[in-house]
Design a protein around this motif. Structure first.
Motif, PDB file in Angstrom:
ATOM      1  N   PHE A 135     -28.965 -98.895  16.056  1.00 51.36           N
ATOM      2  CA  PHE A 135     -29.281-100.327  16.095  1.00 51.36           C
ATOM      3  C   PHE A 135     -30.724-100.539  16.520  1.00 51.36           C
ATOM      4  CE2 PHE A 135     -29.786-104.246  18.481  1.00 51.36           C
ATOM      5  CZ  PHE A 135     -29.369-105.170  17.545  1.00 51.36           C
ATOM      6  N   MET A 136     -31.123 -99.841  17.598  1.00 55.54           N
ATOM      7  CA  MET A 136     -32.489-100.012  18.101  1.00 55.54           C
ATOM      8  C   MET A 136     -33.515 -99.593  17.056  1.00 55.54           C
ATOM      9  SD  MET A 136     -32.683-101.505  20.873  1.00 55.54           S
ATOM     10  CE  MET A 136     -34.450-101.395  20.952  1.00 55.54           C
ATOM     11  N   PHE A 155     -21.180 -98.710  16.403  1.00 54.43           N
ATOM     12  CA  PHE A 155     -20.844 -99.116  17.766  1.00 54.43           C
ATOM     13  C   PHE A 155     -19.414 -99.664  17.832  1.00 54.43           C
ATOM     14  CE2 PHE A 155     -20.620-101.912  21.372  1.00 54.43           C
ATOM     15  CZ  PHE A 155     -21.425-101.330  22.325  1.00 54.43           C
ATOM     16  N   ALA A 158     -25.736 -97.507  19.243  1.00 54.10           N
ATOM     17  CA  ALA A 158     -26.769 -98.305  19.902  1.00 54.10           C
ATOM     18  C   ALA A 158     -28.161 -97.802  19.519  1.00 54.10           C
ATOM     19  CB  ALA A 158     -26.580 -98.251  21.418  1.00 54.10           C
ATOM     20  N   ILE A 163     -20.618 -94.493  20.681  1.00 52.71           N
ATOM     21  CA  ILE A 163     -21.139 -95.811  21.038  1.00 52.71           C
ATOM     22  C   ILE A 163     -22.650 -95.742  21.288  1.00 52.71           C
ATOM     23  CG2 ILE A 163     -21.083 -97.485  22.925  1.00 52.71           C
ATOM     24  CD1 ILE A 163     -17.972 -96.966  22.901  1.00 52.71           C
ATOM     25  N   TYR A 164     -23.093 -94.723  22.016  1.00 50.34           N
ATOM     26  CA  TYR A 164     -24.532 -94.566  22.262  1.00 50.34           C
ATOM     27  C   TYR A 164     -25.281 -94.316  20.954  1.00 50.34           C
ATOM     28  CZ  TYR A 164     -23.736 -94.180  27.311  1.00 50.34           C
ATOM     29  OH  TYR A 164     -23.405 -94.417  28.602  1.00 50.34           O
TER      30      TYR A 164
END
Lengths: 407, 544
Positions: free
Chosen positions: B484-485, B236, B481, B477-478
């Motif tokens: 990360f999730m 990210f 993310a 970036i997505y």
């Protein structure tokens, strides 16, 4: 349809009230004469749980009917959002109850739910059509997921508070029980505010001020702005004149730097909330003749503190990913689509980021530095305060892209 | 004595706390402390970590600084406080100062928020999130993410890929959940262990067995959750950094009048505003009757637009040759997307002056109207014929008229906020008169002019504000993310559980470890004990 949905919500409210009364009876009435404490807790706790479930279903009915009636998810203004958040809190409670089967959890979480729902009632209830900025399916996705995350984290707070009530020693004075009393009195301020606001809005004792600032109406006329106070005016807006006299004369004027036409009204409301909270606190102390923390301690007697700590942590561990997804990731995707930037340091975005940083710190402290028990419980309380700042203070005080209409 | 050599014969790297092979605390013999107090933290399986082992060179020191969770938490909290400070007053991007010079901005903070506002401005908090120190904080967090992860994940991987079976008793006794049977208990290990294995297998545990030892393990992958989510965050942050590379990120804003085509700066594109409209909700569309006090709720802000590309963009000085590439409405939440360019409906100026209208009167003919004159405020024609034989020439035009310091007329901006025209009317008959239009009045230079201009209702137009963005880093970036999730869910929704059952010295020893949800693990182990009918009582120690 809107009428039906309002009735369903009222029914949910009343059911939650009954449920929490039964929960309190279930946990405090164990020593009543001639009763088997276990059997007593099982009976009343079970009944209270069933009422909470029925209330939850009624609450769900409100959401469905309102969604159908207005054509969008009921998350587009403060009333709808707070009612939805409350729904999420109850939902999170039901899940955690299924895992841990702890009766007393309901005695803390359901009143928290009532408080949040009562707070929702303070805002204008009209179902309004969506402004262009909100016309996106991300309204459904982003706001509901964020609210669910916040709801689960709120249960983490309730369990953390229970831990503190259970473990903070009530003999003698200490910083811990001073702070516990402060937390409880802040809760009472919210209660005081809700009671005052709903009472005065029924009494119709409005004070109307005319402001020196002007605005253009839709028909193109330039008129002076007006502000209506529901509560009696202690603080008047700077430079305003009274158009309609209320029950009392303002004692002072708000400082001029306070932004927005509603700033002074909000300050006035805040003063009333603090005063009423302190009066309630004082009254309760006179009644029970000991610290409120000490009075509450009875409800959680005999429960293993480790279990409360675990519930609080578990709720936060479950809520944190949901919050991240809803309040940050979905928010970023929507922002990218609506405003062409996924992040803009708008106050609401920034505060969602702050909540996320705070709970990240909580998890790191807990997992790597061994912050369990009391420290962890205090963190969960502070976390909830930050959530409330994000949801309420940022919307009402700091003007930004997320300001909801009406309040 | 070589401290790295354990009594079981295994040689451990320097810094190891629990023998990699038998699980006996390594320093135990040395310190002479009681077993419980000396038992190290199970967090990283008692493995040697670089940061805990070396601190000689400057690189070691930097490594150790960034690998510390204490430092990471401090960085998180500092960022938290800084972020909150940035919301006390609005950031510069959000203040209502239209054309801002530094002096305007400074004045805004001072006048609106008083002394505190001045200090806020002086400290640079009005641009807090783009300040060098805030960016440094984020870079530090990124570094900490990388180093913390590397420092721990390698030893942890080594430890977990070798299941700890048949461990030293002190390892079992050191666990938070531990219980053993009395010596005289009638347990047959040859029957008890397979029965327990059977029970645990049905509960979804993976089993490792030796003759007198059993290890049941579940959801080991959840231990990788934190490292995966940190990798997500690193991706990210990398995506955010990418945007500073030229060509990755474009942020432009254009105001386009209805009917106008403008060039989008820094791109070969042109955008045309065909028409703009604002619509309001009709009362019949509302779910319930509202008291709007004469106001209305907007329903749409829409620009019908055409996007062109300039084929001659690469030829300096060449006349633009436009080719249509996209066409359609642009609405809030529904940008126009063409390749990697996105155009957003982002503002509007409605009922702006578009053109001035005049009636041309012939005073000699009793003020008879002989023609009409339209002066476009954005692109006035230099000369136009208003009637047979009568032409009007624009001599000079100041869109935002001010009298300059040198006594000459000037324009403040190029927006037609206060248009001023100098005109010349000429007729075929040889009349030549000069006129000046300013602030709604027309002044003629001749004492007894032949022609006069009567001010008519001007043309109003809508000007649409379009934001043009290009952000090639968004997929990165997505993706970050998403990772990360995945990591966070792995780490929080599953727990790594291990249960040891071991027969040693005529007793049955039972120990359990998990990284979270001790309540669940304890319930599971108690169920095991009940099912097996073992005389074992579990004790949960107060340390995590």
């Amino acid at each position: 349809m809107i009428t039906i949905s309002n009735w369903l919500l009222n029914a949910a409210f009343i059911l939650y009230v009954c449920s929490s009364i039964l929960f309190v009876v279930a946990v405090t009435g164990k020593q009543w004469s001639g009763r088997d404490p276990r059997e007593h807790e099982r009976r009343f706790g079970g009944l209270a749980y069933i009422l909470a479930v029925i209330g939850f279903l009624s609450h769900a009915g409100y959401i469905v009917t309102r969604w159908i009636a207005s054509g969008h998810s009921p998350t587009s203004n403060m009333f709808e959002f707070m009612a939805f958040l409350d729904f999420c809190i109850i939902f999170a409670y039901l899940i955690l109850y299924r895992i841990y089967r702890l009766t007393v959890l309901g005695a803390f979480v359901i009143p928290l739910g009532i408080l949040m729902l009562g707070y929702a009632y303070v805002f204008p209830k009209e179902a309004t059509p969506l402004i262009p900025a909100l016309q996106s399916y991300w309204l459904q996705i982003h706001v509901t997921t964020a609210a669910l995350g916040e709801g689960i984290l709120s249960v983490g707070f309730a369990a953390g508070l229970m831990y503190l009530v259970r473990t903070v020693p009530q003999q003698g004075k200490s910083r811990a029980n001073l702070w516990l009393e402060i937390v409880l009195s802040v809760v009472l301020m919210l209660v005081g505010f809700i009671v005052l606001d709903s009472t005065f809005s029924r009494l119709d004792q409005n004070t109307v001020f005319q402001l020196p600032t002007q605005q253009m109406t839709n028909t193109g006329q330039v008129v002076n702005q007006q502000v209506t106070y529901t509560l009696p005016a202690i603080v008047a807006p700077a430079g305003a004149t009274i158009v309609k006299q209320g029950p009392m004369n303002p004692l002072m004027e708000a400082p001029t730097w306070m932004e927005g036409k509603d700033a002074a009204r909000k300050l006035n409301t805040m003063i009333w909330s603090i005063l009423s909270g302190l009066v309630l606190y004082g009254g309760l102390r006179l009644l029970v003749r000991k610290r409120l923390g000490a009075a509450l301690q009875r409800t959680v007697e005999g429960i293993e503190p480790e279990l409360l700590d675990e519930i609080s942590y578990r709720a936060i561990a479950i809520g944190y990913p949901v919050f991240t997804l809803g309040a940050l990731i979905f928010a970023m995707i929507w922002a990218e689509e609506a405003w062409g930037r996924f992040w803009g340091w708008d106050p609401k975005e920034t505060w969602a980021f702050i909540v996320w940083l705070f709970y990240s710190a909580y998890l790191h402290l807990r997992l790597s530095r061994g912050w369990v028990g009391e420290k962890s419980a205090w963190m969960s309380v502070i976390g909830f305060v930050i959530i409330l700042i994000t949801l309420v203070v940022v919307n009402l005080v700091i003007a930004g892209l997320h300001s909801y209409a009406g309040v | 004595m070589d401290v790295r050599k354990c009594e079981c014969g295994h040689t451990n790297p320097v810094g190891t706390m629990l023998c990699e092979s038998c699980g006996k605390p390594v320093d135990f013999q040395e310190s002479g402390q009681p077993e419980q107090a000396a038992f190290p933290d199970m967090r990283y399986e008692g493995m040697a970590r670089r940061s805990q082992t070396y601190s000689r060179t400057i690189i070691d020191r930097i490594w150790n600084f960034f690998s510390s969770v204490k430092i990471a938490i401090a960085l998180i909290l500092i960022t938290l406080i800084a972020s909150a400070v940035g919301t006390i007053f609005p950031q510069q991007d959000y203040i209502p100062v239209p054309v801002s010079t530094e002096a305007d901005i400074a004045r805004f903070y001072g006048e609106t928020y008083g002394k505190i506002g001045e200090i806020y401005y002086a400290l640079g908090f009005h641009n807090l999130y783009s300040s060098w120190w805030f960016k440094t904080l984020l870079v530090f967090i990124g570094t900490s993410l990388v180093i913390c992860s590397l420092d721990r994940v390698i030893p942890l991987y080594k430890a977990l890929s070798r299941p700890r079976l048949n461990q030293h008793l002190s390892f079992l006794k050191g666990q938070k959940l531990y219980g053993n049977s009395p010596e005289e208990a009638s347990i047959d290990p040859a029957a008890a262990l397979p029965a327990a294995a059977d029970f645990l297998a049905r509960k979804g545990y993976r089993l490792f067995r030796e003759e007198n030892a059993l290890l049941a393990e579940k959801a080991r992958f959840s231990r990788w959750g934190p490292y995966i989510n940190h990798i997500g965050l690193i991706i990210f942050l990398f995506g955010v950094l990418l945007r500073s590379i030229p060509g990755f990120y474009l942020d432009q804003f254009v105001w386009v009048r209805e009917g106008q085509t403008v060039s989008i700066p820094e791109t070969p594109y042109y955008v045309k505003n065909v028409a703009y409209k604002t619509e309001y909700w009709d009362e019949s569309e509302m779910p319930e009757k509202l008291n709007l006090n004469g106001g209305a709720i907007p329903k749409t802000y829409q620009t019908d637009a055409v996007l062109y590309v300039n084929k001659n963009a690469d030829l300096p000085g060449a006349k633009p040759e436009l080719a249509e590439v996209a066409k359609g409405p642009i609405l809030v939440n529904h940008p126009m997307i063409y390749e990697d360019l996105a155009i957003y409906q982002s503002g509007v100026k409605e009922m702006e002056l578009g053109a001035l209208n005049f009636a041309v009167l012939d005073r000699k003919a009793g003020n008879k109207q002989v023609g009409s004159l339209k002066l476009d405020l954005y692109a006035p024609q230099t000369e136009q014929q208003v009637a047979e034989g009568i032409t009007v020439r624009v001599l000079d035009y100041f869109p935002d008229f001010v009298m300059g310091n040198d006594g000459k007329p000037a324009t403040k901006t190029n927006q037609p906020n206060n248009p001023m025209f100098a005109l010349e009317i000429a007729s075929a008959e040889g009349v030549k008169e000069k006129l000046v239009y300013v602030s709604g009045t027309v002044i003629s230079d001749s004492k007894d002019p032949r022609y006069a201009l009567e001010v008519k209702m001007p043309d109003f137009i809508d000007i649409s504000g379009l934001m043009v963005r290009k952000d090639k880093a968004v997929p990165v970036i997505y993706f970050g993310a998403l990772i990360f999730m995945v990591g966070v869910v792995m780490g929080t929704y599953w727990q790594h559980r291990r249960i040891w059952v071991q027969w040693e010295n005529g007793r049955l020893h039972l120990a359990g470890h998990t990284n979270k949800n001790w309540f669940g693990l304890r319930k599971e182990m108690e169920l095991l004990i009940a099912k097996m009918n073992w005389p074992v009582t579990l004790v949960q120690k107060g340390k995590s």
